[in-house]
Enzyme design. Sequence first.
Site, PDB file in Angstrom:
ATOM      1  N   HIS A  66      83.331  98.449  67.177  1.00 37.12           N
ATOM      2  CA  HIS A  66      84.137  97.513  66.789  1.00 37.12           C
ATOM      3  C   HIS A  66      83.456  96.644  65.726  1.00 37.12           C
ATOM      4  O   HIS A  66      82.174  96.058  66.208  1.00 37.12           O
ATOM      5  CB  HIS A  66      84.612  96.388  67.900  1.00 37.12           C
ATOM      6  CG  HIS A  66      85.399  97.247  68.906  1.00 37.12           C
ATOM      7  ND1 HIS A  66      86.921  97.254  68.622  1.00 37.12           N
ATOM      8  CD2 HIS A  66      85.193  97.559  70.068  1.00 37.12           C
ATOM      9  CE1 HIS A  66      87.472  97.782  69.532  1.00 37.12           C
ATOM     10  NE2 HIS A  66      86.756  98.153  70.394  1.00 37.12           N
ATOM     11  N   HIS A  72      83.772 105.110  68.909  1.00 43.07           N
ATOM     12  CA  HIS A  72      84.333 103.974  69.256  1.00 43.07           C
ATOM     13  C   HIS A  72      83.594 102.747  69.042  1.00 43.07           C
ATOM     14  O   HIS A  72      82.944 102.354  69.840  1.00 43.07           O
ATOM     15  CB  HIS A  72      84.580 103.987  70.738  1.00 43.07           C
ATOM     16  CG  HIS A  72      85.739 103.050  71.436  1.00 43.07           C
ATOM     17  ND1 HIS A  72      86.668 103.456  72.147  1.00 43.07           N
ATOM     18  CD2 HIS A  72      85.757 101.714  71.009  1.00 43.07           C
ATOM     19  CE1 HIS A  72      87.267 102.208  72.597  1.00 43.07           C
ATOM     20  NE2 HIS A  72      86.945 101.394  72.006  1.00 43.07           N
ATOM     21  N   ASP A 118      82.063 101.693  73.035  1.00 45.69           N
ATOM     22  CA  ASP A 118      82.834 100.638  72.911  1.00 45.69           C
ATOM     23  C   ASP A 118      82.315  99.307  72.639  1.00 45.69           C
ATOM     24  O   ASP A 118      82.289  98.240  73.043  1.00 45.69           O
ATOM     25  CB  ASP A 118      83.635 100.585  74.213  1.00 45.69           C
ATOM     26  CG  ASP A 118      84.971  99.456  74.010  1.00 45.69           C
ATOM     27  OD1 ASP A 118      85.238  99.252  73.001  1.00 45.69           O
ATOM     28  OD2 ASP A 118      85.519  99.221  75.155  1.00 45.69           O
TER      29      ASP A 118
END
EC number: 3.5.2.3
Length: 427
Positions: free
Chosen positions: A63, A61, A306
């Site tokens: 970005h 996870h 994340d």
Amino acid sequence: MSTLIKDAKILVAGQLTVKDILVKDGKILAIGHDLHTQYGPADHVICADQHFVTPGLVDVHVHLREPGLTDKETIATGTMAAAHGGFTTIGAMPNVEPVPDTPEKVALMVAQNAQKAHVHVAQYASITKDRTSENLVDFDGVKQAGAFAVSNDGSGVQTANTMYQAMVAAAKVGLPLAAHVEDAALKGDGVMNAGPVAERLGLPGISNVSESAQLARDVLLAQASGVHYHVCHVSTAESVQIVRAAKQAGINVTCEVAPHHLLLTDEDITMDNPMLKMNPPLRSPKDRAALIAGLLDGTIDMIATDHAPHTDAQKSGSMKTAAFGITGLETAFATMYTTFVKTRLLTLSQLIDLMSTKPAQLFGLHHAGCLEVGEPADLAIIDLDHAYEIKADQMLSKGHNSPFIGWQVYGQVLMTLVDGQVVYGKE
């Protein structure tokens, strides 16, 4: 080309043991002692000095923000941050511009990752067109183009029928579906956890039920569809309870927890501080305790960061207007090791299982998450013995939006190798 890693402290049957690791042509050729007597001298020698050598960490996870949002992060900077944190395989989320919602767009992103990344990047496709619509992507097409899973991360799928049809389609082609569970109507304009702290600060809250209600819906849809349903960043006690019950019912559900939800609560928010704004938000001490219990009893399968970098401007001002998200790749192992292994809540072996072995196995990331003869030499050398301070000016991510800057921790990554090549650190 061969490299000998001398005096590496590795986990063998859960115990730390000092051995040498011989790498040749990007793969582990041998693990043992006096390897030069059998294989001859190596071209290069790396002295591990009895520091811990782990299989490269795996984060499903992340970005990376490229394409379209490169003021926040790029493939190059994000994967260097990953290497700095000991990660050798990461999963890149699809909330970029344009969204990878067609086979052609996925193929382009896979090619860019291969060209620009310093570590292995597994690419997500979105579940729906533009990531927020009700129109499904071509699941078979995006899989053939290189997607390893699908997700609308950043947004929950609001319509039950859309989610059910997506699950059926994903199951048919064997793609895991990773869900950001969030009912938009229940979330409203909230910026932090609903409760006494939000009320005291005068900030709009996000209730637990905005996450758990959609999760309850989804596990029943997963049971009906047979999909591998993965829950992103669980944050509430109710979510842990739902996942535990789903697993006991034999539903194919896995889930992850982010380090910040294990380390912090809304009680750490003493003022309107955008550095502590994330989605899902920091929850109550009761929720944190339930997350830790879920980690210890196996309800929670893995730790995932994340990693969500933003510019300084985007994380300034008030929580009402600042962006959601914090970085995590460069702080995850050290904060987890210091808080959970040093205090003996987890063993080192359990932590590596949660941060490397299990995410690789559950997402079918073959050849990741293992330190074995014949496998790629994706490794990290970590100093477990000396404390250091997390500093913003030592981060390799473009984003410095971390509440852990200034923390004193153990578990500093000294070197990271991908396919036997040093991508972070000095020989």
